[in-house]
Design a protein around this motif. Sequence first.
Motif, PDB file in Angstrom:
ATOM      1  N   PRO A 166      -9.051  -7.042   6.762  1.00 60.83           N
ATOM      2  CA  PRO A 166      -7.981  -6.066   6.979  1.00 60.83           C
ATOM      3  C   PRO A 166      -8.503  -4.633   6.907  1.00 60.83           C
ATOM      4  N   PRO A 167      -7.869  -3.723   7.643  1.00 59.34           N
ATOM      5  CA  PRO A 167      -8.249  -2.313   7.515  1.00 59.34           C
ATOM      6  C   PRO A 167      -7.902  -1.831   6.106  1.00 59.34           C
ATOM      7  N   LEU A 168      -8.743  -0.974   5.560  1.00 64.53           N
ATOM      8  CA  LEU A 168      -8.510  -0.476   4.204  1.00 64.53           C
ATOM      9  C   LEU A 168      -7.811   0.880   4.197  1.00 64.53           C
ATOM     10  N   THR A 169      -7.338   1.292   5.344  1.00 64.19           N
ATOM     11  CA  THR A 169      -6.558   2.512   5.476  1.00 64.19           C
ATOM     12  C   THR A 169      -5.330   2.419   4.572  1.00 64.19           C
ATOM     13  N   GLY A 170      -5.128   3.402   3.717  1.00 71.10           N
ATOM     14  CA  GLY A 170      -3.949   3.433   2.857  1.00 71.10           C
ATOM     15  C   GLY A 170      -3.948   2.398   1.745  1.00 71.10           C
ATOM     16  N   ILE A 171      -5.095   1.807   1.442  1.00 72.43           N
ATOM     17  CA  ILE A 171      -5.122   0.729   0.443  1.00 72.43           C
ATOM     18  C   ILE A 171      -4.656   1.183  -0.938  1.00 72.43           C
ATOM     19  N   ALA A 172      -4.847   2.440  -1.256  1.00 71.68           N
ATOM     20  CA  ALA A 172      -4.424   2.935  -2.574  1.00 71.68           C
ATOM     21  C   ALA A 172      -2.915   2.846  -2.762  1.00 71.68           C
ATOM     22  N   LYS A 173      -2.171   2.804  -1.679  1.00 72.06           N
ATOM     23  CA  LYS A 173      -0.704   2.771  -1.760  1.00 72.06           C
ATOM     24  C   LYS A 173      -0.141   1.354  -1.613  1.00 72.06           C
ATOM     25  N   ARG A 174      -0.985   0.378  -1.334  1.00 71.26           N
ATOM     26  CA  ARG A 174      -0.488  -0.992  -1.143  1.00 71.26           C
ATOM     27  C   ARG A 174      -0.100  -1.615  -2.470  1.00 71.26           C
ATOM     28  N   GLY A 175       0.883  -2.479  -2.426  1.00 74.90           N
ATOM     29  CA  GLY A 175       1.358  -3.140  -3.636  1.00 74.90           C
ATOM     30  C   GLY A 175       0.473  -4.288  -4.087  1.00 74.90           C
ATOM     31  N   PHE A 176      -0.205  -4.932  -3.119  1.00 75.89           N
ATOM     32  CA  PHE A 176      -0.979  -6.120  -3.455  1.00 75.89           C
ATOM     33  C   PHE A 176      -2.339  -6.096  -2.775  1.00 75.89           C
ATOM     34  N   LEU A 177      -3.286  -6.774  -3.396  1.00 74.64           N
ATOM     35  CA  LEU A 177      -4.618  -6.983  -2.839  1.00 74.64           C
ATOM     36  C   LEU A 177      -4.720  -8.451  -2.466  1.00 74.64           C
ATOM     37  N   GLY A 178      -5.267  -8.724  -1.308  1.00 73.02           N
ATOM     38  CA  GLY A 178      -5.415 -10.115  -0.894  1.00 73.02           C
ATOM     39  C   GLY A 178      -4.097 -10.845  -0.752  1.00 73.02           C
ATOM     40  N   GLY A 179      -3.018 -10.112  -0.637  1.00 77.80           N
ATOM     41  CA  GLY A 179      -1.708 -10.716  -0.410  1.00 77.80           C
ATOM     42  C   GLY A 179      -0.936 -11.127  -1.647  1.00 77.80           C
TER      43      GLY A 179
END
Length: 131
Positions: A70-83
């Motif tokens: 997956p693209p890591l764009t905006g990863i700091a704002k995502r709720g989950f890692l690896g789904g």
Amino acid sequence: MLDDVRRAAPAAVLLAAACVLGACRASASKEASAVSGGDVDRGKAAIGRYGCAACHTIPGIAGANATVGPPLTGIAKRGFLGGHLPNTPENMVRWIQHPQQIDPNNAMPELGVTDQDARDITAYLYTLRQP
């Protein structure tokens, strides 16, 4: 005189915006380092050493435009890692080091990432707030 002010105004606005953005980037780097225990610049270098760009699109990393992972764009704002793993600095460090232990069905390989490198990579990734 008024024409001179009108011509100078866009340049002044651009300069002010650049200063504000620079301060925002510096602030984001400090915050990311504080929460992760890592160093943003070392993290950026570690991303290159571990070959993360071979699978991911990663803003700010030259040549990191792959689409395997997956693209890591905006990863700091995502709720989950690896789904399914809550996105916290500690969980991101764990995911970077041992993705197969966390989810053996994912494609991310175990790369032998050290504790410090994982913290540094996490620091860099936590600066990626824009989608």
